[in-house]
Design a protein around this motif. Structure first.
Motif, short mmCIF file in Angstrom:
data_model
loop_
_atom_site.label_atom_id
_atom_site.label_comp_id
_atom_site.label_asym_id
_atom_site.label_seq_id
_atom_site.Cartn_x
_atom_site.Cartn_y
_atom_site.Cartn_z
N SER A 138 0.66 -1.05 0.44
CA SER A 138 -0.43 -0.14 0.03
C SER A 138 1.49 1.58 0.15
O SER A 138 1.84 1.41 -0.22
CB SER A 138 -0.92 -0.01 1.38
N TYR A 139 0.06 3.01 0.67
CA TYR A 139 1.25 3.69 -0.22
C TYR A 139 1.26 4.38 1.52
O TYR A 139 -0.24 4.21 2.06
CB TYR A 139 1.18 4.50 -0.94
N LYS A 140 1.53 5.25 1.59
CA LYS A 140 1.59 6.37 2.79
C LYS A 140 0.76 7.05 3.11
O LYS A 140 0.55 7.68 2.07
CB LYS A 140 3.43 6.93 3.33
N GLY A 141 -0.76 7.63 4.08
CA GLY A 141 -1.21 8.06 4.65
C GLY A 141 -2.64 7.27 3.73
O GLY A 141 -3.58 8.04 3.82
N THR A 159 5.93 5.95 -1.04
CA THR A 159 5.50 6.92 -0.77
C THR A 159 3.64 7.88 -2.19
O THR A 159 3.42 7.83 -1.26
CB THR A 159 6.51 7.99 -1.32
N ARG A 160 3.90 6.63 -2.98
CA ARG A 160 2.82 7.03 -4.06
C ARG A 160 2.40 4.98 -4.10
O ARG A 160 3.06 4.23 -4.56
CB ARG A 160 3.74 7.55 -4.98
N ASP A 161 1.29 5.61 -4.35
CA ASP A 161 0.23 4.27 -5.06
C ASP A 161 1.11 3.33 -6.19
O ASP A 161 1.26 2.18 -5.77
CB ASP A 161 -1.24 4.20 -4.34
N ALA A 162 0.80 4.19 -7.57
CA ALA A 162 1.31 3.50 -8.32
C ALA A 162 1.86 2.51 -8.31
O ALA A 162 2.34 1.29 -9.42
CB ALA A 162 1.03 4.64 -9.53
N PRO A 163 3.08 2.52 -7.91
CA PRO A 163 4.23 1.10 -7.76
C PRO A 163 3.91 0.58 -7.52
O PRO A 163 4.80 -0.76 -8.18
CB PRO A 163 5.64 2.44 -8.07
N ASN A 164 2.80 0.63 -6.50
CA ASN A 164 3.38 -1.07 -6.01
C ASN A 164 2.25 -1.99 -7.26
O ASN A 164 1.87 -3.76 -6.62
CB ASN A 164 1.20 -0.92 -5.62
N ILE A 165 1.89 -1.70 -8.50
CA ILE A 165 1.30 -2.34 -9.37
C ILE A 165 2.42 -3.03 -10.16
O ILE A 165 2.34 -4.27 -10.33
CB ILE A 165 0.75 -1.48 -10.37
N GLN A 166 3.63 -2.12 -10.08
CA GLN A 166 4.90 -3.12 -10.75
C GLN A 166 5.63 -4.30 -9.67
O GLN A 166 6.03 -4.63 -9.80
CB GLN A 166 5.21 -2.44 -10.90
#
Length: 243
Positions: A138-141, A159-166
């Motif tokens: 997941s991402y912070k916050g 810090t950001r959600d998008a990279p979780n996909i990769q």
């Protein structure tokens, strides 16, 4: 006679001061902060756009309150709202810890959170207990991470959600905990078809949270107008554009 004239001058000066103060209050411009979280908040042509951006913008316009809206990193938005008057952050999950730190206008939007896995993931997820022992991204916050952590689950945060996909596709996390609308938007945008929704497990009321110096009259005014936006279908109309 001199005393009377002096009193009149004092009264007139006091009235002028009061009128100037009222004018200053009415002219206050709110700073509205949100993070980049498509399709709720994003930049289109360099300007803020998205579902919650539209909802909050319309809410302030309908209440006649001046505002500036900016997309900034989550931590900066949160700290700034805590410290600076006439500042609000959205959309924020209400929690016991946060409740006393802000004044609230809710719900700006009702969201759902789910677990996403690779198509070749061979474990069936039917309850929250099924992710125990798995590496959850997941991402912070995020509301998802805060809820999972409160329930005793460990999350891997960035810090950001998008990279979780990769990270999910590369096997660096087992499941991705994400807002369902955000996940669908991100996967469509990137043309990803080998990731699936495995379980929706959490519904969240997201709010507008304002600095504690915000007057109760302003909060009440915003709350009443938000209810009207739900009643007259304004919120539903905006959300349909992003679903």
């Amino acid at each position: 006679m001199r005393i009377t004239i002096m009193n009149i001058k004092i009264i007139l000066a006091s009235l002028c001061f009061i009128l100037m103060s009222l004018s200053s209050v009415q002219a206050a411009t709110f700073t509205l902060l949100t993070e980049e979280l498509p399709p709720y908040a994003m930049k289109v042509g360099g300007k803020p756009a998205g579902a919650t951006v539209e909802i909050v913008s319309k809410l302030f316009e309908r209440t006649g309150l001046d505002y500036n809206l900016r997309i900034v990193p989550w931590k900066r938005a949160y700290v700034t709202t805590l410290e600076e008057k006439n500042t609000c952050i959205f959309p924020v999950q209400r929690s016991q810890e946060r409740e006393v730190k802000f004044h609230w206008v809710s719900p700006i939007v009702i969201t759902q959170t789910g677990f996403y896995t690779r198509n070749d993931f061979d474990k069936n997820l039917s309850t929250l207990n099924d992710v125990e022992g798995l590496k959850i991204g997941s991402y912070k916050g995020s509301a998802a991470a805060e809820y999972l952590n409160s329930q005793g689950y460990k999350t891997s945060l960035i810090t950001r959600d998008a990279p979780n996909i990769q990270k999910l596709k590369a096997g660096r996390i087992d499941v991705w905990a994400a807002d369902t609308l955000t996940a669908v938007h991100m996967m469509k945008e990137r043309g990803i078809k080998d990731v699936k929704e495995s379980l929706v497990y959490f519904t969240t009321l997201r709010a507008l949270a304002c600095n504690l110096s915000t007057s109760s009259d302003t909060i009440d005014k915003l709350t009443v107008e938000l209810k009207k936006m739900y009643t007259d279908g304004s919120v539903e109309t905006i959300m349909k554009k992003y679903q």
